[in-house]
Every structure is written in C-alpha cells, then in structure tokens.
Design an enzyme around this catalytic site. Structure first.
Site, PDB file in Angstrom:
ATOM      1  N   ASP A 128       0.875  -1.171   0.000  1.00  0.00           N
ATOM      2  CA  ASP A 128       0.000   0.000   0.000  1.00  0.00           C
ATOM      3  C   ASP A 128       0.914   1.222   0.000  1.00  0.00           C
ATOM      4  OD1 ASP A 128      -1.659   2.149   0.550  1.00  0.00           O
ATOM      5  OD2 ASP A 128      -2.823   1.101   2.076  1.00  0.00           O
ATOM      6  N   TYR A 137      -8.290  14.587  -9.005  1.00  0.00           N
ATOM      7  CA  TYR A 137      -7.295  13.868  -9.800  1.00  0.00           C
ATOM      8  C   TYR A 137      -6.315  14.837 -10.448  1.00  0.00           C
ATOM      9  CZ  TYR A 137      -5.398  10.547 -13.201  1.00  0.00           C
ATOM     10  OH  TYR A 137      -4.565   9.757 -13.946  1.00  0.00           O
TER      11      TYR A 137
END
Length: 199
Positions: free
Chosen positions: A14, A106
C-alpha cells in the site's frame, strides 16, 4: 524476468503506508545491494463534480496519486544519496498539465506530482540523482478505455487520432533510466498525441 534468468521479486504494498514503502526499499537494497532506478506509475482514476466529492474521497485520491509518490521518492532517496547516483521517473497524467471538468481531485494530485518532480530535481541534482516525469496521454489498455464508445471519443479528440501504445511509454522510461540522460533532470516528456497543443 526470472524466466530470462535474471534476479527479481514482486511485492504487493500500500503506497500510502510509510512502513510498506520503507520495507520495499529495504528489501530491494538487501537483495540487489543498491537501488538505481525508481519508477512511479501510481494511478487512482477519479471523476466527480467537486460539490459531490467528499473529504474522504479527496484525501484518498491525493494519498495514492501524490502522497504515494512522495513516500516512494523519499524512501528511495536514502540509498541513492548514499551511493551518489540514481534515476527517479514519475509517470503522470496529461491532466496534471490540463484541467478537466469533474476531475478536480485527480488533476490537483497529478499537477502536484509534476511540481514535486521539479522540486526534487533541484534538491538532488548535485548528488547525481535525476528526477524526471513522463506525461502520458490516454493509452491503450487503460481501464476506462475498455468502453468502446469512450475510446472512439478519445480517438476523435486526440490530434494523432489514436491512443498511445504501452511500448511508447515504456520506451521513454528506458531512455530516462539510461546513462544517456545524466544531464536531463526536472523535465517532463509528454507522450500525448498532441493534446497539449490544442488551444
């Protein structure tokens, strides 16, 4: 890679967890003796009108797409600074340079990676560590392009009238990772079919 009789390993981590990233870098140095090249190709796509974006969603998009790059660059820099050599290549979206409606989180994260690349190139230039980016346009094989209608819309929009091929991105990675680019740092190579030339 192993089938070609080369040493390699794979590990799922992760990238938003500092301890995961640190363990990956340590394993790399342990198994190979050094760390020469870091390629960040982190991408968590996200599109939603800003007023509908929750704070948790905002944090998640920035955590993966921007903080993940920060953590990997910071962890990789330790062995690279010790050996006074290294190549860092951050793959970013064309939307880091160009906005898109409903893509605020984003786009902000991708723009952050671009400026992080520039800042780190200055910070580590005297240590013979180059930090560059590849600005990738819409590329064949991306998840969102599995929809044929979206693919056709993009092909009409892109001046080259086609999507990038994966090898066109990977060829640029090989170039930036090579000894030929020791005097190139803080730069972005755009592979986007002419999209950024549109007014």
């Amino acid at each position: 890679i192993q089938s070609l009789n080369h040493q390699s390993f794979a590990r799922i981590i992760d990238v938003t967890k500092e301890e995961d990233v640190a363990a990956l870098v340590q394993q790399t140095v342990t198994e190979f003796g050094r760390l020469d090249i870091l390629v960040n190709a982190l991408d968590l796509p996200f599109a939603k009108p800003l007023q509908d974006v929750s704070l948790a969603e905002w944090h998640r998009v920035l955590a993966v797409n921007l903080t993940g790059v920060y953590l990997t660059c910071r962890a990789a820099s330790a062995p690279m600074l010790a050996q006074q050599a290294g190549r860092i290549i951050n793959i970013v979206s064309v939307l880091g340079e160009r906005g898109m409606a409903n893509g605020s989180a984003y786009c902000a994260a991708q723009a952050g990676v671009l400026n992080l690349t520039r800042a780190l190139s200055l910070e580590w230039a005297r240590n013979s560590i180059t930090v560059n980016a590849i600005g990738a346009g819409w590329t064949e094989g991306m998840g969102m392009i599995a929809n044929e209608q979206i693919k056709q819309q993009l092909e009409r929009y892109i001046p080259n009238k086609r999507l990038a091929q994966p090898h066109e991105i990977s060829d640029a990675v090989v170039y930036l990772a090579s000894d030929a680019t020791g005097f190139i740092t803080g730069q972005t190579i755009w592979i986007e079919g002419g999209v950024l030339s549109r007014l």
